[in-house]
Design a protein around this motif. Sequence first.
Motif, PDB file in Angstrom:
ATOM      1  N   GLU A   1      34.311 -28.808  16.481  1.00 39.70           N
ATOM      2  CA  GLU A   1      33.239 -29.744  16.111  1.00 39.70           C
ATOM      3  C   GLU A   1      33.688 -31.194  16.362  1.00 39.70           C
ATOM      4  N   LYS A   2      35.007 -31.411  16.229  1.00 41.46           N
ATOM      5  CA  LYS A   2      35.502 -32.795  16.349  1.00 41.46           C
ATOM      6  C   LYS A   2      36.011 -33.108  17.751  1.00 41.46           C
ATOM      7  N   MET A   3      35.936 -32.146  18.673  1.00 39.78           N
ATOM      8  CA  MET A   3      36.459 -32.396  20.022  1.00 39.78           C
ATOM      9  C   MET A   3      35.454 -33.190  20.852  1.00 39.78           C
ATOM     10  N   ASP A   4      35.979 -33.940  21.800  1.00 42.16           N
ATOM     11  CA  ASP A   4      35.133 -34.717  22.708  1.00 42.16           C
ATOM     12  C   ASP A   4      34.280 -33.779  23.553  1.00 42.16           C
ATOM     13  N   ASP A   5      32.989 -34.081  23.624  1.00 37.90           N
ATOM     14  CA  ASP A   5      32.088 -33.151  24.314  1.00 37.90           C
ATOM     15  C   ASP A   5      31.168 -33.943  25.250  1.00 37.90           C
ATOM     16  N   PRO A   6      31.724 -34.409  26.383  1.00 41.50           N
ATOM     17  CA  PRO A   6      30.970 -35.359  27.195  1.00 41.50           C
ATOM     18  C   PRO A   6      29.837 -34.756  28.047  1.00 41.50           C
ATOM     19  N   VAL A   7      29.835 -33.446  28.258  1.00 47.49           N
ATOM     20  CA  VAL A   7      28.819 -32.866  29.154  1.00 47.49           C
ATOM     21  C   VAL A   7      27.473 -32.790  28.421  1.00 47.49           C
ATOM     22  N   SER A   8      26.394 -33.211  29.111  1.00 49.47           N
ATOM     23  CA  SER A   8      25.092 -33.268  28.448  1.00 49.47           C
ATOM     24  C   SER A   8      24.506 -31.869  28.255  1.00 49.47           C
ATOM     25  N   ALA A   9      23.564 -31.783  27.319  1.00 48.69           N
ATOM     26  CA  ALA A   9      22.911 -30.503  27.035  1.00 48.69           C
ATOM     27  C   ALA A   9      22.180 -29.997  28.281  1.00 48.69           C
ATOM     28  N   GLU A  10      21.579 -30.911  29.068  1.00 49.57           N
ATOM     29  CA  GLU A  10      20.850 -30.503  30.282  1.00 49.57           C
ATOM     30  C   GLU A  10      21.807 -29.852  31.271  1.00 49.57           C
ATOM     31  N   GLU A  11      22.968 -30.479  31.416  1.00 51.01           N
ATOM     32  CA  GLU A  11      23.957 -29.971  32.355  1.00 51.01           C
ATOM     33  C   GLU A  11      24.423 -28.565  31.923  1.00 51.01           C
ATOM     34  N   LYS A  12      24.660 -28.412  30.630  1.00 50.22           N
ATOM     35  CA  LYS A  12      25.105 -27.111  30.117  1.00 50.22           C
ATOM     36  C   LYS A  12      24.035 -26.045  30.364  1.00 50.22           C
ATOM     37  N   SER A  13      22.776 -26.443  30.185  1.00 48.91           N
ATOM     38  CA  SER A  13      21.689 -25.484  30.419  1.00 48.91           C
ATOM     39  C   SER A  13      21.659 -25.059  31.877  1.00 48.91           C
ATOM     40  N   LYS A  14      21.956 -26.004  32.781  1.00 50.20           N
ATOM     41  CA  LYS A  14      21.997 -25.667  34.223  1.00 50.20           C
ATOM     42  C   LYS A  14      23.091 -24.636  34.491  1.00 50.20           C
ATOM     43  N   TRP A  15      24.260 -24.863  33.933  1.00 50.85           N
ATOM     44  CA  TRP A  15      25.371 -23.919  34.116  1.00 50.85           C
ATOM     45  C   TRP A  15      24.984 -22.537  33.556  1.00 50.85           C
ATOM     46  N   PHE A  16      24.365 -22.607  32.404  1.00 47.50           N
ATOM     47  CA  PHE A  16      23.974 -21.371  31.720  1.00 47.50           C
ATOM     48  C   PHE A  16      23.049 -20.533  32.609  1.00 47.50           C
ATOM     49  N   LYS A  17      22.091 -21.226  33.221  1.00 46.55           N
ATOM     50  CA  LYS A  17      21.119 -20.561  34.094  1.00 46.55           C
ATOM     51  C   LYS A  17      21.848 -19.964  35.309  1.00 46.55           C
ATOM     52  N   GLU A  18      22.810 -20.726  35.812  1.00 49.60           N
ATOM     53  CA  GLU A  18      23.582 -20.245  36.968  1.00 49.60           C
ATOM     54  C   GLU A  18      24.323 -18.949  36.600  1.00 49.60           C
ATOM     55  N   LEU A  19      24.877 -18.943  35.393  1.00 50.05           N
ATOM     56  CA  LEU A  19      25.599 -17.767  34.909  1.00 50.05           C
ATOM     57  C   LEU A  19      24.656 -16.558  34.819  1.00 50.05           C
ATOM     58  N   LEU A  20      23.474 -16.780  34.267  1.00 55.49           N
ATOM     59  CA  LEU A  20      22.530 -15.671  34.119  1.00 55.49           C
ATOM     60  C   LEU A  20      22.134 -15.118  35.483  1.00 55.49           C
ATOM     61  N   ASP A  21      21.934 -16.010  36.456  1.00 59.75           N
ATOM     62  CA  ASP A  21      21.546 -15.554  37.798  1.00 59.75           C
ATOM     63  C   ASP A  21      22.627 -14.677  38.415  1.00 59.75           C
ATOM     64  N   VAL A  22      23.869 -15.132  38.284  1.00 62.20           N
ATOM     65  CA  VAL A  22      24.975 -14.353  38.869  1.00 62.20           C
ATOM     66  C   VAL A  22      25.057 -12.991  38.173  1.00 62.20           C
ATOM     67  N   GLN A  23      24.943 -13.000  36.842  1.00 60.79           N
ATOM     68  CA  GLN A  23      25.071 -11.742  36.106  1.00 60.79           C
ATOM     69  C   GLN A  23      23.923 -10.787  36.444  1.00 60.79           C
ATOM     70  N   GLU A  24      22.740 -11.335  36.670  1.00 58.09           N
ATOM     71  CA  GLU A  24      21.594 -10.480  36.985  1.00 58.09           C
ATOM     72  C   GLU A  24      21.869  -9.690  38.263  1.00 58.09           C
ATOM     73  N   GLU A  25      22.428 -10.404  39.229  1.00 58.89           N
ATOM     74  CA  GLU A  25      22.795  -9.762  40.505  1.00 58.89           C
ATOM     75  C   GLU A  25      23.797  -8.620  40.270  1.00 58.89           C
ATOM     76  N   ILE A  26      24.822  -8.930  39.444  1.00 60.58           N
ATOM     77  CA  ILE A  26      25.876  -7.934  39.206  1.00 60.58           C
ATOM     78  C   ILE A  26      25.320  -6.724  38.455  1.00 60.58           C
ATOM     79  N   ALA A  27      24.498  -7.003  37.420  1.00 57.62           N
ATOM     80  CA  ALA A  27      23.947  -5.903  36.619  1.00 57.62           C
ATOM     81  C   ALA A  27      23.086  -5.012  37.510  1.00 57.62           C
ATOM     82  N   ALA A  28      22.294  -5.652  38.383  1.00 55.20           N
ATOM     83  CA  ALA A  28      21.434  -4.875  39.276  1.00 55.20           C
ATOM     84  C   ALA A  28      22.288  -3.977  40.166  1.00 55.20           C
ATOM     85  N   LYS A  29      23.370  -4.529  40.664  1.00 59.69           N
ATOM     86  CA  LYS A  29      24.254  -3.765  41.536  1.00 59.69           C
ATOM     87  C   LYS A  29      24.885  -2.586  40.776  1.00 59.69           C
ATOM     88  N   ARG A  30      25.368  -2.881  39.558  1.00 59.33           N
ATOM     89  CA  ARG A  30      26.011  -1.844  38.736  1.00 59.33           C
ATOM     90  C   ARG A  30      25.018  -0.733  38.413  1.00 59.33           C
TER      91      ARG A  30
END
Length: 474
Positions: free
Chosen positions: A378-407
């Motif tokens: 909670e006390k650590m420096d957290d410079p990345v914006s919420a929007e940026e984190k959401s973008k990464w999150f979406k990227e992660l979901l897209d990659v995982q969707e591909e993998i799950a479909a393949k599996r």
Amino acid sequence: MADTIIRADKLSDSQYEYMQLIAEIMEIRKRGEKPLAFIRTYGCQQNVADSEKIKGMLMKSGFEFTDAPDNADFILFNTCAVREHAEDRVFGNVGALKNLKRRHPQILIALCGCMMEQEHIANRIYNSFPFVGLVFGTHSLHHFPELMYNSLVNGKRVFERGNDDKKIYEGFPVRRDGSFKGWLPIMYGCNNFCTYCIVPYVRGRERSRDKELIVSEACAMIEQGYKDITLLGQNVNSYGKTLENPVSFARLITEIDSIDGDYWLRFMTSHPKDCSKELIDAIAGGTHISKHLHLPFQSGSDRVLKAMNRHYDRKKYLDIINYAKEKIDGLSLTSDIIVGFPGETYEDFKQTLSLIREVEFTSLFTFIFSPRKGTPAEKMDDPVSAEEKSKWFKELLDVQEEIAAKRCSAMVGKTEKVLIESVKEKTGELNGRTSGNIIVELNGDSSLIGSFQNVRITKARNWILKGEIENGGI
Ligand code: SAH
Ligand code: SF4
Ligand code: F3S
């Protein structure tokens, strides 16, 4: 941290007397009609298992259960503190009870669980929600009947946050929600203090239940017809360390596995730092142990793992995963991931992406970092914006969707043993799960719910399979 030996206490006789007294009070209030309880559980299976104990105690206090808060005499929310979103939902839903209390002043509204172990939350409830009559934390379960009795008889608000977090209590009456799928807690609390996590603060220190008690409870569940039993703990791999006669998790699960019957044995959650080859060997050699390993890695970057205080690195994680893949045929792997931990860079995040590509998980539980009051992160420096984190999150979901479909596509044409769990209201289709915990949709009669069937996988749609029951079933 030095391990202290923890001996179990029994739920005391006086608590059973309080249950009897509550039944008598409610009988008078309801003029012989059955009192009704509405219980809503948030969070993880630990909370589900606690709610099953609370329901057991309420049943002994003469209560039946309802799905409609409007009809209830007692309303209880068992709360989760793991992320801000979980807490916000609770606050929203508690606020909505204000009018209900106005219409039915006799209702007792109660809150319990992980959120209530936090002082700032209990204070906020006390000050902002005067219609909440009873509040207790995770360490107060063993005298819930007494607390409930006190709030029923003297009309005063009862608030209790426990501090007795080193104990373990046995002998609760348990009313399980499911008749073929059940939870079996093997330990409570956590000693790991991952820097983002609130659990050790609200659930106390790690303490294991006695092996013999767990084995006999598993025996009883199998005899009662449970087909899918999940052993529960925040870090099951360190099971047994605090017992008078220490015993490993691999030994516990092997002993349960030796009980005759047609059932699956699952467990969660495993922590990679303590996940031993002995455990992987136990899964590989087991008769009933499902071919599924949920092993949260949280981040693929060593730098972030260190800041999270996870005590393993990427290499150690991959070593155990590769050993498991080699040993366990048809293994299904799942994991938890946090995106946007304080100080995480896009380079770190790319390491997480590359790890999920390398392992090929069947599914993932993904979370954006949520600061928790009182934790180091909670006390650590957290410079990345919420929007940026959401973008990464979406990227992660897209990659995982591909993998799950393949599996999932790779399973088409195979025959899987499937536990039929429910019927979908909309389509009338049945829902089941494979040993690897993958959902399968199929046609069939609802009388099959609770049974194992051999199912040929005919199609894969992202992470969901379609299948047909093979002639003759099992
Ligand atoms: N004991 C388990 C997990 C318990 S909490 C383990 O160690 O694996 C379940 C998951 O919630 C965690 O694995 C983590 O991914 C996520 N989580 C916990 N605290 C969080 C936080 N502050 N923000 C975002 N996700 C969190
Ligand atoms: Fe939280 Fe870490 Fe404990 Fe899991 S192991 S409950 S993430 S502190
Ligand atoms: Fe939530 Fe408590 Fe579980 S914080 S995740 S319900 S242990």
